[in-house]
Write a protein that holds these residues in place. Structure first.
Motif, PDB file in Angstrom:
ATOM      1  N   GLN A 188       0.818  -1.211   0.000  1.00  0.00           N
ATOM      2  CA  GLN A 188       0.000   0.000   0.000  1.00  0.00           C
ATOM      3  C   GLN A 188       0.854   1.264   0.000  1.00  0.00           C
ATOM      4  O   GLN A 188       0.455   2.288  -0.531  1.00  0.00           O
ATOM      5  N   ASP A 189       2.035   1.187   0.594  1.00  0.00           N
ATOM      6  CA  ASP A 189       2.917   2.348   0.656  1.00  0.00           C
ATOM      7  C   ASP A 189       3.765   2.520  -0.605  1.00  0.00           C
ATOM      8  O   ASP A 189       4.435   3.539  -0.759  1.00  0.00           O
ATOM      9  N   ALA A 190       3.758   1.516  -1.480  1.00  0.00           N
ATOM     10  CA  ALA A 190       4.606   1.564  -2.686  1.00  0.00           C
ATOM     11  C   ALA A 190       4.119   2.648  -3.629  1.00  0.00           C
ATOM     12  O   ALA A 190       2.936   2.908  -3.749  1.00  0.00           O
ATOM     13  N   LYS A 191       5.058   3.241  -4.306  1.00  0.00           N
ATOM     14  CA  LYS A 191       4.737   4.279  -5.279  1.00  0.00           C
ATOM     15  C   LYS A 191       5.065   3.740  -6.664  1.00  0.00           C
ATOM     16  O   LYS A 191       6.001   2.968  -6.818  1.00  0.00           O
ATOM     17  N   PRO A 192       4.348   4.166  -7.708  1.00  0.00           N
ATOM     18  CA  PRO A 192       4.659   3.663  -9.051  1.00  0.00           C
ATOM     19  C   PRO A 192       6.023   4.155  -9.523  1.00  0.00           C
ATOM     20  O   PRO A 192       6.420   5.275  -9.206  1.00  0.00           O
ATOM     21  N   PRO A 193       6.743   3.322 -10.261  1.00  0.00           N
ATOM     22  CA  PRO A 193       8.060   3.745 -10.751  1.00  0.00           C
ATOM     23  C   PRO A 193       7.905   4.828 -11.821  1.00  0.00           C
ATOM     24  O   PRO A 193       7.109   4.704 -12.731  1.00  0.00           O
ATOM     25  N   LEU A 194       8.639   5.891 -11.679  1.00  0.00           N
ATOM     26  CA  LEU A 194       8.593   6.999 -12.630  1.00  0.00           C
ATOM     27  C   LEU A 194       9.992   7.263 -13.166  1.00  0.00           C
ATOM     28  O   LEU A 194      10.985   7.030 -12.467  1.00  0.00           O
ATOM     29  N   PRO A 195      10.081   7.781 -14.374  1.00  0.00           N
ATOM     30  CA  PRO A 195      11.398   8.155 -14.910  1.00  0.00           C
ATOM     31  C   PRO A 195      11.856   9.479 -14.290  1.00  0.00           C
ATOM     32  O   PRO A 195      11.756  10.536 -14.898  1.00  0.00           O
ATOM     33  N   THR A 196      12.345   9.416 -13.071  1.00  0.00           N
ATOM     34  CA  THR A 196      12.661  10.629 -12.310  1.00  0.00           C
ATOM     35  C   THR A 196      13.756  11.464 -12.965  1.00  0.00           C
ATOM     36  O   THR A 196      13.686  12.696 -12.937  1.00  0.00           O
ATOM     37  N   ASP A 197      14.769  10.830 -13.552  1.00  0.00           N
ATOM     38  CA  ASP A 197      15.845  11.589 -14.192  1.00  0.00           C
ATOM     39  C   ASP A 197      15.304  12.395 -15.368  1.00  0.00           C
ATOM     40  O   ASP A 197      15.664  13.557 -15.561  1.00  0.00           O
ATOM     41  N   THR A 198      14.422  11.785 -16.156  1.00  0.00           N
ATOM     42  CA  THR A 198      13.853  12.479 -17.301  1.00  0.00           C
ATOM     43  C   THR A 198      12.950  13.617 -16.848  1.00  0.00           C
ATOM     44  O   THR A 198      12.952  14.696 -17.449  1.00  0.00           O
ATOM     45  N   LEU A 199      12.170  13.390 -15.797  1.00  0.00           N
ATOM     46  CA  LEU A 199      11.312  14.462 -15.290  1.00  0.00           C
ATOM     47  C   LEU A 199      12.145  15.655 -14.838  1.00  0.00           C
ATOM     48  O   LEU A 199      11.784  16.806 -15.099  1.00  0.00           O
ATOM     49  N   ASP A 200      13.266  15.390 -14.175  1.00  0.00           N
ATOM     50  CA  ASP A 200      14.149  16.479 -13.762  1.00  0.00           C
ATOM     51  C   ASP A 200      14.718  17.214 -14.975  1.00  0.00           C
ATOM     52  O   ASP A 200      14.830  18.439 -14.980  1.00  0.00           O
ATOM     53  N   SER A 201      15.068  16.455 -16.016  1.00  0.00           N
ATOM     54  CA  SER A 201      15.606  17.049 -17.239  1.00  0.00           C
ATOM     55  C   SER A 201      14.568  17.926 -17.920  1.00  0.00           C
ATOM     56  O   SER A 201      14.875  19.023 -18.399  1.00  0.00           O
ATOM     57  N   VAL A 202      13.321  17.452 -17.970  1.00  0.00           N
ATOM     58  CA  VAL A 202      12.248  18.236 -18.581  1.00  0.00           C
ATOM     59  C   VAL A 202      12.027  19.521 -17.785  1.00  0.00           C
ATOM     60  O   VAL A 202      11.856  20.602 -18.365  1.00  0.00           O
ATOM     61  N   LYS A 203      12.033  19.430 -16.467  1.00  0.00           N
ATOM     62  CA  LYS A 203      11.861  20.630 -15.639  1.00  0.00           C
ATOM     63  C   LYS A 203      12.983  21.633 -15.900  1.00  0.00           C
ATOM     64  O   LYS A 203      12.743  22.846 -15.973  1.00  0.00           O
ATOM     65  N   ALA A 204      14.205  21.134 -16.048  1.00  0.00           N
ATOM     66  CA  ALA A 204      15.331  22.028 -16.337  1.00  0.00           C
ATOM     67  C   ALA A 204      15.169  22.665 -17.713  1.00  0.00           C
ATOM     68  O   ALA A 204      15.465  23.846 -17.887  1.00  0.00           O
ATOM     69  N   ASP A 205      14.691  21.879 -18.689  1.00  0.00           N
ATOM     70  CA  ASP A 205      14.458  22.439 -20.032  1.00  0.00           C
ATOM     71  C   ASP A 205      13.401  23.531 -20.014  1.00  0.00           C
ATOM     72  O   ASP A 205      13.554  24.582 -20.633  1.00  0.00           O
ATOM     73  N   VAL A 206      12.303  23.291 -19.290  1.00  0.00           N
ATOM     74  CA  VAL A 206      11.235  24.281 -19.203  1.00  0.00           C
ATOM     75  C   VAL A 206      11.752  25.549 -18.523  1.00  0.00           C
ATOM     76  O   VAL A 206      11.468  26.668 -18.966  1.00  0.00           O
ATOM     77  N   ALA A 207      12.540  25.383 -17.475  1.00  0.00           N
ATOM     78  CA  ALA A 207      13.095  26.547 -16.778  1.00  0.00           C
ATOM     79  C   ALA A 207      14.030  27.314 -17.696  1.00  0.00           C
ATOM     80  O   ALA A 207      14.021  28.557 -17.706  1.00  0.00           O
ATOM     81  N   ALA A 208      14.813  26.611 -18.514  1.00  0.00           N
ATOM     82  CA  ALA A 208      15.734  27.284 -19.432  1.00  0.00           C
ATOM     83  C   ALA A 208      14.962  28.041 -20.509  1.00  0.00           C
ATOM     84  O   ALA A 208      15.324  29.165 -20.861  1.00  0.00           O
ATOM     85  N   VAL A 209      13.898  27.441 -21.026  1.00  0.00           N
ATOM     86  CA  VAL A 209      13.094  28.111 -22.043  1.00  0.00           C
ATOM     87  C   VAL A 209      12.412  29.346 -21.453  1.00  0.00           C
ATOM     88  O   VAL A 209      12.397  30.410 -22.063  1.00  0.00           O
ATOM     89  N   LYS A 210      11.875  29.205 -20.244  1.00  0.00           N
ATOM     90  CA  LYS A 210      11.241  30.360 -19.592  1.00  0.00           C
ATOM     91  C   LYS A 210      12.256  31.457 -19.331  1.00  0.00           C
ATOM     92  O   LYS A 210      11.966  32.637 -19.503  1.00  0.00           O
ATOM     93  N   GLY A 211      13.455  31.061 -18.908  1.00  0.00           N
ATOM     94  CA  GLY A 211      14.491  32.037 -18.616  1.00  0.00           C
ATOM     95  C   GLY A 211      14.935  32.777 -19.865  1.00  0.00           C
ATOM     96  O   GLY A 211      15.139  33.989 -19.847  1.00  0.00           O
TER      97      GLY A 211
END
Length: 144
Positions: A117-140
């Protein structure tokens, strides 16, 4: 417009950003964003595939270890029944050991249920971080 072919510029070659005009850079932006999104999706797929492969191998190894441990546990249970049968009738020794095993199984099942019940679904965390960095760079760069 150099470097573009066809009516809609379908195969544009990116211009050197240091020598391109603002209009050229804005014109290339949709293609660059599309390519960036596609690359990020491919990266996410590759990351999830790699994690799934490691998960499969790890699960197989745990399964093998569990099977061998089960065989060892069976040998210990048999030894406990035979040892207890020296002071009690054999059937009674087997019943006592079975009740103890069922109690242990119940506790383990409750602990396992809590962990699942405490388990969380596996997510591509490295890619999500990369996408967030890309969005921040585009906004900047869009605010400049």
């Amino acid at each position: 417009m150099t470097g573009s072919t066809g009516a809609h510029g379908a195969s544009r070659t990116p211009t050197d950003p240091s020598q391109a005009s603002t209009g050229q850079l804005i014109g290339e932006l949709p293609d660059l964003v599309t390519r960036l999104v596609r690359d990020e999706v491919r990266l996410a797929q590759a990351e999830v595939k790699g994690k799934a492969k490691k998960l499969g191998v790890g699960a197989g190894l745990f399964g093998g270890a569990g099977l061998v441990a089960l065989l060892g546990l069976n040998a210990l249970i048999t030894a406990a029944i035979l040892g207890l049968a020296n002071v009690l009738p054999g059937y009674l020794a087997a019943i006592i050991i079975a009740v103890v095993l069922f109690a242990v199984a119940g506790v383990l099942a409750l602990l396992g249920k809590k962990d699942v019940q405490d388990a969380k679904p596996p997510l591509p965390t490295d890619t999500l971080d990369s996408v967030k960095a890309d969005v921040a760079a585009v906004k900047g760069s869009a605010t400049r």
